[in-house]
Design an enzyme around this catalytic site. Structure first.
Site, PDB file in Angstrom:
ATOM      1  N   GLU A   1      47.408  45.256  35.078  1.00 24.94           N
ATOM      2  CA  GLU A   1      47.912  44.043  34.432  1.00 24.94           C
ATOM      3  C   GLU A   1      49.025  44.374  33.455  1.00 24.94           C
ATOM      4  O   GLU A   1      48.884  45.263  32.603  1.00 24.94           O
ATOM      5  CB  GLU A   1      46.777  43.315  33.694  1.00 24.94           C
ATOM      6  CG  GLU A   1      47.228  42.034  33.010  1.00 24.94           C
ATOM      7  CD  GLU A   1      46.082  41.174  32.503  1.00 24.94           C
ATOM      8  OE1 GLU A   1      46.366  40.144  31.858  1.00 24.94           O
ATOM      9  OE2 GLU A   1      44.905  41.519  32.748  1.00 24.94           O
TER      10      GLU A   1
ATOM     11  N   ASP B   1      33.484  39.847  36.918  1.00 27.12           N
ATOM     12  CA  ASP B   1      33.844  40.599  35.713  1.00 27.12           C
ATOM     13  C   ASP B   1      32.603  41.009  34.930  1.00 27.12           C
ATOM     14  O   ASP B   1      31.686  40.201  34.727  1.00 27.12           O
ATOM     15  CB  ASP B   1      34.729  39.747  34.796  1.00 27.12           C
ATOM     16  CG  ASP B   1      36.202  39.998  35.011  1.00 27.12           C
ATOM     17  OD1 ASP B   1      36.558  40.991  35.670  1.00 27.12           O
ATOM     18  OD2 ASP B   1      37.013  39.193  34.512  1.00 27.12           O
TER      19      ASP B   1
END
Length: 262
Positions: free
Chosen positions: A180, A83
């Site tokens: 998501e 990330d």
């Protein structure tokens, strides 16, 4: 077999589901790698999960580099996805490249950045310079203060925006699109529309693959369980068994089920 970007695209083309779990240390990296998880996500979720902070925003580049190095030492075959941290890539493509390059030097094979179509220039800049990108759309936790909390995205008129985000980012060269907390029909449409494989979390069963936070999958979560989470440890009785059960459920398309879907 070493998992590469090409491997992921081949799996998606053949309709074989891709499995991803978060991972933050060498021991779990080795366990997940041996079990056959294709992607290990060294996520900024390490903030809430490992450090006990209330969001991903405080996680630093130094935190990410440390945990990526740990995971890289334990994994032999899995693709390591790192990330990009809040504040380390949003300013300019040049800033993003410097940050992403350090993540790859630490052992990541691909970087994940949050944001919609406006991140296309940065995505293209990274890809053209040899850095594979996973685009994270829908509920993007680094934007929690803009959203006013962790809420489902892409309902009603907002669906078109997220569909456009996916198209634009895939065209910019994203190797993966992670969605998501978006409605399952929207995730299905995006998966059928874009060339890049899609990964879902709270996005239904019709994506190219699935991801969960490792600790959630093992039933280690404080407070209320998210709708999209399944505790695989309950029936498996061991960590190895839970990981194998997760892989099988994703590959067999029995997870996520209706109760895990928006």
């Amino acid at each position: 077999m070493k998992i590469t970007v090409n491997t992921l695209h081949k799996l998606a083309e053949e309709g074989r589901k891709i499995t991803m779990l978060t991972c933050y240390d060498a021991s779990f990296a080795s366990l997940l790698d041996e079990a056959g998880v294709e992607i290990l996500l060294v996520g900024d979720s390490l903030g809430p999960v490992m450090q006990g902070v209330d969001s991903t925003l405080p996680v630093s580049e130094e935190d990410m580099l440390y945990h990526i190095r740990c995971v890289a030492r334990g994994a032999k075959n899995a693709l390591i996805l790192g990330d990009m941290t809040f504040g380390a890539y949003q300013e300019s493509p040049q800033q993003a490249f410097a940050h992403a390059a350090r993540l790859l030097q630490a052992g990541a094979h691909m970087v994940k950045l949050e944001g919609g179509a406006y991140m296309a220039e940065t995505t293209r800049f990274l890809v053209e310079r040899g850095i594979p990108v996973c685009s994270h759309i829908g509920l993007t936790p680094q934007y929690v203060n803009m959203f006013g909390g962790y809420r489902v995205q892409g309902r009603g008129e907002d669906a078109q925006r997220i569909l456009n985000d996916a198209k634009v980012l895939a065209e910019a060269g994203a190797s993966l699109v992670l969605m998501e907390c978006v409605p399952a029909p929207l995730a299905k449409e995006i998966t059928e529309t874009v060339k890049a494989p899609t990964i879902g979390i709270g996005a239904g069963a019709d994506t190219s693959g699935q991801v969960l936070v490792l600790h959630d999958m093992l039933g280690v979560y404080p407070g209320k369980k998210a709708k999209f989470v399944k505790n695989f440890m309950e029936e498996a009785g061991s960590i190895q068994g839970a990981v194998q059960a997760y892989i099988k459920a994703v590959k067999d398309k029995t997870f996520p089920a209706e109760e895990h879907t928006y």
